[in-house]
Motif scaffolding. Structure first.
Motif, PDB file in Angstrom:
ATOM      1  N   GLN A  16       3.525  -2.710  -4.355  1.00  0.00           N
ATOM      2  CA  GLN A  16       3.485  -3.786  -3.364  1.00  0.00           C
ATOM      3  C   GLN A  16       2.576  -4.908  -3.853  1.00  0.00           C
ATOM      4  O   GLN A  16       1.626  -4.684  -4.590  1.00  0.00           O
ATOM      5  CB  GLN A  16       3.005  -3.251  -2.010  1.00  0.00           C
ATOM      6  N   TYR A  21       1.836  -8.579   1.681  1.00  0.00           N
ATOM      7  CA  TYR A  21       1.591  -7.657   2.796  1.00  0.00           C
ATOM      8  C   TYR A  21       0.646  -8.332   3.792  1.00  0.00           C
ATOM      9  O   TYR A  21       0.846  -8.268   4.998  1.00  0.00           O
ATOM     10  CB  TYR A  21       0.962  -6.364   2.250  1.00  0.00           C
ATOM     11  N   HIS A  43       2.681   1.690  -3.937  1.00  0.00           N
ATOM     12  CA  HIS A  43       3.095   2.138  -2.604  1.00  0.00           C
ATOM     13  C   HIS A  43       3.467   3.619  -2.695  1.00  0.00           C
ATOM     14  O   HIS A  43       2.969   4.434  -1.944  1.00  0.00           O
ATOM     15  CB  HIS A  43       4.256   1.287  -2.080  1.00  0.00           C
ATOM     16  N   LYS A 100       5.406  13.100   2.410  1.00  0.00           N
ATOM     17  CA  LYS A 100       6.777  12.626   2.622  1.00  0.00           C
ATOM     18  C   LYS A 100       7.604  12.680   1.340  1.00  0.00           C
ATOM     19  O   LYS A 100       8.765  13.091   1.361  1.00  0.00           O
ATOM     20  CB  LYS A 100       6.767  11.195   3.174  1.00  0.00           C
ATOM     21  N   HIS A 101       7.006  12.250   0.230  1.00  0.00           N
ATOM     22  CA  HIS A 101       7.776  12.102  -1.014  1.00  0.00           C
ATOM     23  C   HIS A 101       7.391  13.119  -2.090  1.00  0.00           C
ATOM     24  O   HIS A 101       8.245  13.728  -2.717  1.00  0.00           O
ATOM     25  CB  HIS A 101       7.605  10.680  -1.558  1.00  0.00           C
ATOM     26  N   TYR A 176       7.625  -9.078  -2.162  1.00  0.00           N
ATOM     27  CA  TYR A 176       6.800  -8.126  -1.429  1.00  0.00           C
ATOM     28  C   TYR A 176       6.633  -6.809  -2.185  1.00  0.00           C
ATOM     29  O   TYR A 176       5.518  -6.315  -2.372  1.00  0.00           O
ATOM     30  CB  TYR A 176       7.419  -7.894  -0.047  1.00  0.00           C
TER      31      TYR A 176
HETATM   32  P1  5GP Z   1       6.445   4.641   4.030  1.00  0.00           P
HETATM   33  O1  5GP Z   1       6.878   3.314   4.463  1.00  0.00           O
HETATM   34  O2  5GP Z   1       6.007   4.861   2.633  1.00  0.00           O
HETATM   35  O3  5GP Z   1       7.096   5.815   4.678  1.00  0.00           O
HETATM   36  O4  5GP Z   1       5.140   4.634   4.893  1.00  0.00           O
HETATM   37  C1  5GP Z   1       4.005   3.954   4.565  1.00  0.00           C
HETATM   38  C2  5GP Z   1       3.036   4.434   5.606  1.00  0.00           C
HETATM   39  O5  5GP Z   1       1.734   4.315   5.093  1.00  0.00           O
HETATM   40  C3  5GP Z   1       3.104   3.626   6.885  1.00  0.00           C
HETATM   41  O6  5GP Z   1       2.851   4.501   7.942  1.00  0.00           O
HETATM   42  C4  5GP Z   1       1.978   2.658   6.732  1.00  0.00           C
HETATM   43  O7  5GP Z   1       1.378   2.300   7.921  1.00  0.00           O
HETATM   44  C5  5GP Z   1       0.992   3.440   5.892  1.00  0.00           C
HETATM   45  N1  5GP Z   1       0.246   2.590   4.999  1.00  0.00           N
HETATM   46  C6  5GP Z   1      -1.082   2.626   4.866  1.00  0.00           C
HETATM   47  N2  5GP Z   1      -1.492   1.706   3.980  1.00  0.00           N
HETATM   48  C7  5GP Z   1      -0.381   1.078   3.528  1.00  0.00           C
HETATM   49  C8  5GP Z   1      -0.170   0.025   2.605  1.00  0.00           C
HETATM   50  O8  5GP Z   1      -1.086  -0.532   1.975  1.00  0.00           O
HETATM   51  N3  5GP Z   1       1.106  -0.348   2.389  1.00  0.00           N
HETATM   52  C9  5GP Z   1       2.149   0.235   3.034  1.00  0.00           C
HETATM   53  N4  5GP Z   1       3.374  -0.195   2.771  1.00  0.00           N
HETATM   54  N5  5GP Z   1       1.992   1.220   3.933  1.00  0.00           N
HETATM   55  C10 5GP Z   1       0.733   1.642   4.175  1.00  0.00           C
END
Ligand code: 5GP
Ligand code: 5GP
Ligand code: 5GP
Length: 219
Positions: A16, A21, A43, A100-101, A176
């Motif tokens: 990212q 962001y 990310h 999750k991953h 992004y």
């Molecule tokens: P994903 O979209 O990978 O399933 O979830 C990302 C999760 O991590 C979301 O719940 C988001 O709030 C949290 N998160 C914490 N910090 C970050 C960040 O810096 N970037 C992103 N994209 N998600 C973050």
């Protein structure tokens, strides 16, 4: 173990751009460890199938264990900072990504190996450098052709990335996230078997600076 069916075909390695962001309508909160550098940050590393589907939350019996990344934490804080609000120390974000991953690729790495693989891929990709080689540097109010951004990364890394955009608070499309495809051993970039379908960028894309980004008021 050959009796275990393969759960996925390749990985998306997703980075990212903190400037994008943070200048979106939702804003961001800098981590407790301070404002990250003006660089791409990780990310996640996401197992994926060639048909576009993907597994998630594969092993609840193997939850994130902070002790397994204890001596990686300063690297993670630097290269995988959390920007979500409220400010955090990163553990919640790393936990989410591993559970999750990461747990869907336990045949490839354990928890520590998951984070090490991602850190190593970030070094290899060096996206900021790749864009810079194409004359694309973070700047507000300057727009680039989508094709030129892709070409700069393709030239430097060898494979075409997928670029995801979001919009800043005045509605301008901006770079992004960058998706790169990685082989099923999590070590080499490959040609993407399939690109994600998502937010389109339009042809004129901003690559906003992060140094001038504002921060959402938490109080
Ligand atoms: P994903 O979209 O990978 O399933 O979830 C990302 C999760 O991590 C979301 O719940 C988001 O709030 C949290 N998160 C914490 N910090 C970050 C960040 O810096 N970037 C992103 N994209 N998600 C973050
Ligand atoms: P979003 O809906 O914000 O694009 O994605 C939310 C979350 O779903 C991502 O952070 C990621 O955890 C997961 N996700 C979205 N698209 C993909 C995809 O194409 N492949 C994989 N493996 N995960 C995805
Ligand atoms: P989640 O609800 O899973 O925390 O995140 C959902 C989506 O909103 C993800 O794409 C995540 O990156 C984004 N998101 C979550 N928290 C924040 C935030 O504080 N600021 C921004 N800009 N996006 C966020």
């Amino acid at each position: 173990d050959l009796s275990v069916p393969k759960q996925f075909d390749f990985f998306y390695f997703v980075q990212q751009w903190p400037g994008s962001y943070c200048d979106s309508r939702r804003g961001c909160c800098y981590p407790k460890t301070g404002k990250p550098a003006e660089d791409f940050s990780i990310h996640g590393l996401w197992p994926n199938n060639a048909d576009g589907s993907y597994p998630s939350n594969c092993d609840p019996s193997n939850p994130f264990d902070e002790s397994k990344v204890s001596n990686l934490e300063s690297d993670l804080q630097e290269h995988w900072p959390t920007l979500a609000c409220p400010s955090g120390d990163g553990l919640k974000f790393w936990r989410h990504e591993w559970e999750k991953h990461g747990t869907c690729a336990e045949s490839v790495f354990n928890e520590r190996g998951y984070f090490e693989a991602a850190l190593s891929l970030k070094r290899k990709a060096n996206l900021l450098n790749a864009l810079e080689s194409g004359g694309i540097r973070p700047a507000d109010g300057k727009f680039h052709k989508m094709g030129q951004m892709k070409e700069a990364i393709t030239k430097a890394v060898g494979y075409e990335p997928y670029i995801e955009c979001n919009v800043d608070s005045s509605g301008h499309h901006q770079l992004y996230q960058v998706y790169q495809c990685v082989d099923a051993s999590a070590s080499n970039f490959i040609e993407c078997p399939i690109f994600p379908h998502g937010r389109s960028c339009g042809n004129e894309v901003e690559f906003p600076s992060f140094s001038s980004a504002s921060i959402r008021d938490e109080l």
